[in-house]
Design an enzyme around this catalytic site. Sequence first.
Site, short mmCIF file in Angstrom:
data_model
loop_
_atom_site.label_atom_id
_atom_site.label_comp_id
_atom_site.label_asym_id
_atom_site.label_seq_id
_atom_site.Cartn_x
_atom_site.Cartn_y
_atom_site.Cartn_z
CE1 TYR A 143 3.55 6.78 -0.24
CE2 TYR A 143 4.79 8.30 -1.60
CZ TYR A 143 3.63 7.97 -0.95
OH TYR A 143 2.55 8.81 -1.01
CE LYS A 193 -7.01 -1.15 9.42
NZ LYS A 193 -8.30 -0.59 9.86
CG ASP A 225 -9.71 2.51 10.81
OD1 ASP A 225 -8.87 2.63 11.73
OD2 ASP A 225 -10.44 1.51 10.70
CG ASP A 249 0.45 10.94 0.34
OD1 ASP A 249 0.70 12.14 0.16
OD2 ASP A 249 -0.11 10.23 -0.52
CG ASP A 253 -3.44 15.54 0.46
OD1 ASP A 253 -2.35 16.09 0.71
OD2 ASP A 253 -3.80 15.26 -0.70
C1 IPM Z 1 3.22 14.56 -1.19
C2 IPM Z 1 2.87 14.11 -2.58
C3 IPM Z 1 3.90 13.09 -3.03
C4 IPM Z 1 3.83 11.91 -2.08
C5 IPM Z 1 3.78 12.65 -4.49
C6 IPM Z 1 3.81 13.81 -5.45
C7 IPM Z 1 4.84 11.64 -4.85
O1 IPM Z 1 1.59 13.60 -2.60
O2 IPM Z 1 4.36 15.08 -1.00
O3 IPM Z 1 2.40 14.44 -0.29
O4 IPM Z 1 2.98 11.04 -2.26
O5 IPM Z 1 4.62 11.86 -1.15
MG MG Z 2 0.50 13.89 -0.80
#
Ligand code: IPM
Ligand code: MG
Length: 368
Positions: A143, A193, A225, A249, A253
């Site tokens: 990032y 990884k 993975d 990240d 999710d």
């Molecule tokens: C998160 C989001 C952010 C990230 C984006 C919006 C920059 O996906 O907080 O998980 O990738 O960190």
């Molecule tokens: Mg995210």
Amino acid sequence: MSQTYNLAVIPGDGIGQEVVPQAVKVLRAVGETFGHDFEFTELLAGWVAIDAYGVPIRDEDLEVCRRSDAVLFGANGDPSRDVIRSEVRPERALLRIRKELELFANLRPVKVTPDLVPHSPLRPELVEGVDVLVVRELTGGIYFGQPSRRWEEGGERRAVDTMYYTEGEVRRVVRMACELARTRRGLVTSVDKANVLSTSRLWREIATEVSEEYPDVTMEHLLVDATAMYLMQNPQRFDVIVTENMFGDILTDEAAQLTGSYSLIPSASLGAQNNRHGHRLGFYEPIHGSAPDIAGRGVANPTAAILSAAMLLRSSLGLEREAAAIEAAVARALAEGKATPDIAHNGVALTTEQAGDVVAWYVREAKV
Ligand code: IPM
Ligand code: MG
């Protein structure tokens, strides 16, 4: 004696504008019920700031965040306005806040309570009792690594991003994960990884060294993975997961889906700096995004924003009892099916505002 706490509040874009006011409402109820004085300073970030000031966040607003006791955030972004090649992007606000406030650890708890089991896309026997805390490194890795740019050469468009870590960056976040594991089941899964990436081999080496400082914590290493696979196949095996920025990240999710509702998961970003009260300066946000598809309709679920406020009270203000009061109020509302359409059962769904009112009301009832 009542204490004054300065909180920066950034609703941001989309449903951030709807859910953050509910969290503020609940904090006001906490203030009145437990005798604390919360001073809220509202700031703009994301598209709303680009529209108002031409930048995703102003320097002076970042300064307000830095001087506050904690920051409560909603969401940034709107895919319908995204110009993929634009230099001015709303996400820059979030990335700048994380980097400049040195918020190196992002804590994302995923807990499947009995009420949530039926909402999960996985079979009940796979998700019952799941309680995973993902600790995502937040200020390093791909990032922020340089170079990150695009150019043209030999008639071809090219681009590069760089995954970069120092041992200090790895050590501090793995230490935080170990400290947290001590208060839980004592298992840390360090995810990397290492079969491919140099940064991951460094990560594994440092994580192993850190684990020697914590003989009471068990550390295991898993490839990213395989971790993605186990999160679906056997999520109950995890306690604390610690991993680098982008892996975190993606995995958070995925992990969030175990609860069946993205709208329930709060997060805390903590760093090196302390606030005036001697606790960590922190940044608190729901893990869901700005959800432009449902924004403005009063149906967004404020639970994650409200639970983020609870994390704020606990980690940045040291108000454990008050945090627990919010969590109990949320649990009661959910158990009674008093919720927005995404998770309501019993037939009646509440609006975003009503869902906030119920929790605020239950907080007030918590202390008679
Ligand atoms: C998160 C989001 C952010 C990230 C984006 C919006 C920059 O996906 O907080 O998980 O990738 O960190
Ligand atoms: Mg995210």
